[in-house]
Design an enzyme around this catalytic site. Structure first.
Site, short mmCIF file in Angstrom:
data_model
loop_
_atom_site.label_atom_id
_atom_site.label_comp_id
_atom_site.label_asym_id
_atom_site.label_seq_id
_atom_site.Cartn_x
_atom_site.Cartn_y
_atom_site.Cartn_z
N CYS A 27 4.13 9.40 0.52
CA CYS A 27 2.77 9.92 0.49
C CYS A 27 2.59 10.82 -0.72
O CYS A 27 3.31 11.81 -0.86
CB CYS A 27 2.47 10.70 1.77
N ARG A 69 0.83 -1.20 0.00
CA ARG A 69 0.00 0.00 0.00
C ARG A 69 0.87 1.26 0.00
O ARG A 69 1.06 1.89 -1.02
CB ARG A 69 -0.95 -0.02 1.21
#
Length: 311
Positions: free
Chosen positions: A241, A16
């Site tokens: 991110c 992820r």
């Protein structure tokens, strides 16, 4: 080894957080293979995907297909990241074993990440936690940007504890703190963990560090010393991110395993006869996934330097 009370668990987040910011979109089968290799190495909890809008996080567009491809994997707790109630519904339907919900500690990143401020995210998490509990779904809340924000700058510990107080009222099964952009230092870790523990003496604590400024591994040790029992890490040290400019890779799972073992901190494993997590197998996975992503090499170091002493 340390006392069993200090046993640490690693959540593998490469499928992820490791992949979501990479420009090369990987086939679903490659993502499934990444999870299978992680489990074979002895890792039990894996954050396999995120339920996000495909136009914002295209790497996660195949979330349901990835989960379907992992239905037969024994000894795996499949974690899905959710941002809202729709994400929870998708996670429940797709067969997740647990979820992680996100509340961002700073309004600047909160709005850019989810379109609403921190207070609204805390309120939304209360609804998610309630409905997840009703469905029997274990729930972690991760307090993102707990150490600093790319838009608002410093995030005071008092602010993080205010957010923690709000999410604790919803009764999560686990609380995580995240250094989303890799600006934290051990003193901050100690202050935040100690503060959360004062709010709730029993809730399990988890930590998520990026190594943007080479403080991630020091922060991991500080977290364990302060009472954190679960650490996120990414095979190969890949990840970042997409909504935080300048963010770089997570701490590498293989490098963290080396650090913990050499520090005599026991790591929970799902391997037969309680055999330890195979750090060299994780390192090989890190090298492999870096190649699949077209990276010149994995950011993590163990795959290059090897174990010491040599096996």
């Amino acid at each position: 080894m340390t006392d069993p009370a200090t046993l640490v668990e690693i959540v593998e987040v490469s499928p992820r957080d490791g992949l979501q910011n990479e420009k090369r979109l990987l086939p679903t089968d490659t993502k499934i293979e990444l999870v299978r290799r992680s489990v074979a190495a002895g890792l039990r909890r894996v954050e396999v995907t995120a339920f996000a809008r495909p136009d914002r996080v295209p790497q996660m567009a195949d979330a349901e297909d990835v989960l379907a491809g992992l239905a037969d994997v024994e000894g795996l707790s499949k974690i899905g990241l959710v941002l809202n109630r729709r994400g929870l519904d998708r996670a429940l339907a797709a067969g997740c074993d647990e979820i992680t919900a996100v509340v961002v500690a700073s309004d600047g990143l909160a709005v850019r990440n989810q379109g609403v401020d921190t207070a609204a995210q805390v309120a939304a998490f209360a609804d998610i936690a309630r409905d997840a509990r009703a469905a029997g779904m274990p729930t972690t809340v991760i307090i993102a940007a707990a150490f600093g924000c790319p838009f608002d700058g410093e995030v005071p510990t008092e602010r993080v504890l205010e957010v923690a107080r709000g999410v604790l009222d919803a009764g999560p099964d686990e609380v995580a703190i995240a250094d989303t952009i890799g600006v934290g230092v051990p003193a901050q870790v100690t202050d935040i963990v100690t503060g959360i523990r004062a709010l709730d003496a029993e809730v399990p604590l988890r930590a998520h560090f990026h190594n943007t400024r080479n403080t991630g591994y020091a922060n991991a040790l500080a977290a364990v010393a302060a009472g954190v029992t679960v650490l996120d890490a990414s095979a190969g040290g890949i990840g970042g991110c997409p909504f935080a400019p300048g963010a770089t890779g997570n701490i590498g799972t293989e490098d963290l395993l080396y650090l913990l073992e050499r520090s005599r901190i026991a790591v929970r494993s799902n391997r037969p006869d309680d055999a330890p997590v195979d750090a060299l197998a994780v390192a090989a996975t890190g090298t492999w996934i870096a190649t699949e992503l077209g990276l010149p090499q994995a950011p993590a170091m163990l795959g290059r330097a090897g174990w010491f002493p040599r096996p």
